[in-house]
Design a protein around this motif. Structure first.
Motif, PDB file in Angstrom:
ATOM      1  N   GLY A  28     -28.037   9.834 -44.233  1.00 34.52           N
ATOM      2  CA  GLY A  28     -26.876  10.212 -43.445  1.00 34.52           C
ATOM      3  C   GLY A  28     -25.575  10.219 -44.238  1.00 34.52           C
ATOM      4  N   ALA A  29     -25.626   9.795 -45.506  1.00 31.19           N
ATOM      5  CA  ALA A  29     -24.422   9.779 -46.336  1.00 31.19           C
ATOM      6  C   ALA A  29     -24.028  11.206 -46.699  1.00 31.19           C
ATOM      7  CB  ALA A  29     -24.657   8.965 -47.600  1.00 31.19           C
ATOM      8  N   LYS A  30     -22.711  11.420 -46.812  1.00 33.16           N
ATOM      9  CA  LYS A  30     -22.169  12.720 -47.154  1.00 33.16           C
ATOM     10  C   LYS A  30     -21.048  12.532 -48.175  1.00 33.16           C
ATOM     11  CE  LYS A  30     -23.126  14.259 -42.458  1.00 33.16           C
ATOM     12  NZ  LYS A  30     -24.071  13.176 -42.274  1.00 33.16           N
ATOM     13  N   LEU A  31     -20.747  13.583 -48.927  1.00 34.01           N
ATOM     14  CA  LEU A  31     -19.614  13.544 -49.846  1.00 34.01           C
ATOM     15  C   LEU A  31     -18.377  13.990 -49.074  1.00 34.01           C
ATOM     16  CD1 LEU A  31     -18.570  13.207 -52.801  1.00 34.01           C
ATOM     17  CD2 LEU A  31     -18.820  15.689 -52.984  1.00 34.01           C
ATOM     18  N   ARG A  32     -17.342  13.163 -49.087  1.00 29.54           N
ATOM     19  CA  ARG A  32     -16.076  13.525 -48.445  1.00 29.54           C
ATOM     20  C   ARG A  32     -15.100  13.965 -49.529  1.00 29.54           C
ATOM     21  NH1 ARG A  32     -13.622  13.223 -43.790  1.00 29.54           N
ATOM     22  NH2 ARG A  32     -15.214  11.914 -42.823  1.00 29.54           N
ATOM     23  N   ILE A  49     -18.042   8.741 -50.873  1.00 29.21           N
ATOM     24  CA  ILE A  49     -19.262   8.788 -50.067  1.00 29.21           C
ATOM     25  C   ILE A  49     -18.919   8.228 -48.695  1.00 29.21           C
ATOM     26  CG2 ILE A  49     -21.657   8.018 -49.848  1.00 29.21           C
ATOM     27  CD1 ILE A  49     -21.121   9.843 -52.284  1.00 29.21           C
ATOM     28  N   ASP A  50     -19.318   8.941 -47.647  1.00 28.10           N
ATOM     29  CA  ASP A  50     -18.979   8.548 -46.281  1.00 28.10           C
ATOM     30  C   ASP A  50     -20.187   8.772 -45.385  1.00 28.10           C
ATOM     31  OD1 ASP A  50     -17.721   7.967 -43.869  1.00 28.10           O
ATOM     32  OD2 ASP A  50     -15.961   9.195 -44.303  1.00 28.10           O
ATOM     33  N   SER A  51     -20.452   7.843 -44.501  1.00 27.58           N
ATOM     34  CA  SER A  51     -21.570   8.011 -43.565  1.00 27.58           C
ATOM     35  C   SER A  51     -21.092   8.385 -42.170  1.00 27.58           C
ATOM     36  CB  SER A  51     -22.406   6.732 -43.507  1.00 27.58           C
ATOM     37  OG  SER A  51     -21.590   5.656 -43.094  1.00 27.58           O
ATOM     38  N   GLY A  52     -19.773   8.331 -41.951  1.00 25.51           N
ATOM     39  CA  GLY A  52     -19.238   8.665 -40.635  1.00 25.51           C
ATOM     40  C   GLY A  52     -18.592  10.031 -40.630  1.00 25.51           C
ATOM     41  N   ARG A  53     -18.730  10.736 -39.533  1.00 29.85           N
ATOM     42  CA  ARG A  53     -18.125  12.050 -39.382  1.00 29.85           C
ATOM     43  C   ARG A  53     -17.174  12.023 -38.198  1.00 29.85           C
ATOM     44  NH1 ARG A  53     -20.963  17.829 -37.883  1.00 29.85           N
ATOM     45  NH2 ARG A  53     -19.029  19.046 -38.038  1.00 29.85           N
ATOM     46  N   ALA A  54     -15.893  12.305 -38.462  1.00 31.27           N
ATOM     47  CA  ALA A  54     -14.903  12.373 -37.390  1.00 31.27           C
ATOM     48  C   ALA A  54     -15.070  13.687 -36.627  1.00 31.27           C
ATOM     49  CB  ALA A  54     -13.496  12.278 -37.971  1.00 31.27           C
ATOM     50  N   GLU A  55     -14.578  13.710 -35.422  1.00 32.92           N
ATOM     51  CA  GLU A  55     -14.725  14.881 -34.565  1.00 32.92           C
ATOM     52  C   GLU A  55     -14.118  16.141 -35.186  1.00 32.92           C
ATOM     53  OE1 GLU A  55     -12.955  16.043 -30.288  1.00 32.92           O
ATOM     54  OE2 GLU A  55     -14.074  14.163 -30.339  1.00 32.92           O
ATOM     55  N   LEU A  58     -14.801  19.094 -40.944  1.00 32.08           N
ATOM     56  CA  LEU A  58     -15.618  20.254 -41.244  1.00 32.08           C
ATOM     57  C   LEU A  58     -16.825  19.755 -42.025  1.00 32.08           C
ATOM     58  CD1 LEU A  58     -16.123  23.348 -41.602  1.00 32.08           C
ATOM     59  CD2 LEU A  58     -14.802  23.158 -43.727  1.00 32.08           C
ATOM     60  N   LEU A  59     -18.018  20.178 -41.636  1.00 36.24           N
ATOM     61  CA  LEU A  59     -19.240  19.823 -42.351  1.00 36.24           C
ATOM     62  C   LEU A  59     -19.768  21.078 -43.024  1.00 36.24           C
ATOM     63  CD1 LEU A  59     -21.631  17.936 -43.053  1.00 36.24           C
ATOM     64  CD2 LEU A  59     -22.671  18.649 -40.887  1.00 36.24           C
ATOM     65  N   ILE A  60     -19.943  20.997 -44.340  1.00 34.51           N
ATOM     66  CA  ILE A  60     -20.533  22.095 -45.107  1.00 34.51           C
ATOM     67  C   ILE A  60     -21.855  21.581 -45.658  1.00 34.51           C
ATOM     68  CG2 ILE A  60     -20.252  23.677 -47.042  1.00 34.51           C
ATOM     69  CD1 ILE A  60     -17.218  23.146 -46.865  1.00 34.51           C
ATOM     70  N   GLU A  61     -22.930  22.314 -45.410  1.00 35.15           N
ATOM     71  CA  GLU A  61     -24.244  21.921 -45.910  1.00 35.15           C
ATOM     72  C   GLU A  61     -24.820  23.028 -46.772  1.00 35.15           C
ATOM     73  OE1 GLU A  61     -25.938  20.903 -42.004  1.00 35.15           O
ATOM     74  OE2 GLU A  61     -26.104  18.857 -42.792  1.00 35.15           O
ATOM     75  N   ASN A  62     -25.438  22.623 -47.867  1.00 37.92           N
ATOM     76  CA  ASN A  62     -26.104  23.549 -48.776  1.00 37.92           C
ATOM     77  C   ASN A  62     -27.277  22.792 -49.369  1.00 37.92           C
ATOM     78  OD1 ASN A  62     -26.924  25.297 -50.775  1.00 37.92           O
ATOM     79  ND2 ASN A  62     -24.901  25.655 -51.616  1.00 37.92           N
ATOM     80  N   GLY A  63     -28.476  23.077 -48.909  1.00 41.83           N
ATOM     81  CA  GLY A  63     -29.650  22.343 -49.363  1.00 41.83           C
ATOM     82  C   GLY A  63     -29.524  20.882 -48.990  1.00 41.83           C
ATOM     83  N   SER A  64     -29.654  19.988 -49.973  1.00 44.04           N
ATOM     84  CA  SER A  64     -29.547  18.553 -49.697  1.00 44.04           C
ATOM     85  C   SER A  64     -28.109  18.054 -49.803  1.00 44.04           C
ATOM     86  CB  SER A  64     -30.446  17.772 -50.664  1.00 44.04           C
ATOM     87  OG  SER A  64     -30.068  18.035 -51.996  1.00 44.04           O
ATOM     88  N   ALA A  65     -27.168  18.960 -50.001  1.00 46.40           N
ATOM     89  CA  ALA A  65     -25.759  18.586 -50.121  1.00 46.40           C
ATOM     90  C   ALA A  65     -25.068  18.688 -48.765  1.00 46.40           C
ATOM     91  CB  ALA A  65     -25.052  19.491 -51.115  1.00 46.40           C
ATOM     92  N   SER A  66     -24.352  17.633 -48.403  1.00 41.45           N
ATOM     93  CA  SER A  66     -23.541  17.615 -47.186  1.00 41.45           C
ATOM     94  C   SER A  66     -22.139  17.175 -47.571  1.00 41.45           C
ATOM     95  CB  SER A  66     -24.112  16.629 -46.165  1.00 41.45           C
ATOM     96  OG  SER A  66     -25.390  17.029 -45.750  1.00 41.45           O
TER      97      SER A  66
END
Length: 112
Positions: A28-32, A49-55, A58-66
């Motif tokens: 669930g970790a993402k790069l902020r 690195i951030d595991s929380g997503r604020a409302e 913007l979330l950008i996903e590409n393969g295993s990258a979030s």
């Protein structure tokens, strides 16, 4: 394949490196990516690195990258290309920002 969202481009090289980094993090970790005041040119890019997503993130996903970008930083990053470079001086994420009028030599600080 390069991911383009809201005028922000995450290159394949950047997506691969982000995926490698996140593979060692909890699920669930993402790069902020953020823009903060400071640096030698007035603004600076932040990478965390951030595991929380604020409302309003913007979330950008590409393969295993979030990638997460907050609403305020997004206005400073529109039209940017996020890439990953590996050259003689080292490895780093590089942001080509068309809104930046100047940047410092380190590449993490810019002005508008």
């Amino acid at each position: 394949m390069t991911s383009v969202t809201n005028d922000i481009i995450i290159t394949d090289r950047a997506a691969r490196r982000i995926g490698e980094i996140l593979a060692d993090e909890p699920q669930g970790a993402k790069l902020r990516i953020s823009v903060n005041g400071g640096g030698c040119s007035g603004f600076q890019y932040g990478f965390d690195i951030d595991s929380g997503r604020a409302e309003d993130d913007l979330l950008i996903e590409n393969g295993s990258a979030s990638v997460l970008i907050d609403e305020i930083s997004l206005q400073y990053l529109k039209g940017s290309i996020v890439d990953f470079v590996d050259d003689l001086i080292g490895q780093s994420f590089k942001i080509e920002n068309p809104q930046a009028t100047a940047s410092c030599g380190c590449g993490t600080s810019f002005s508008l």
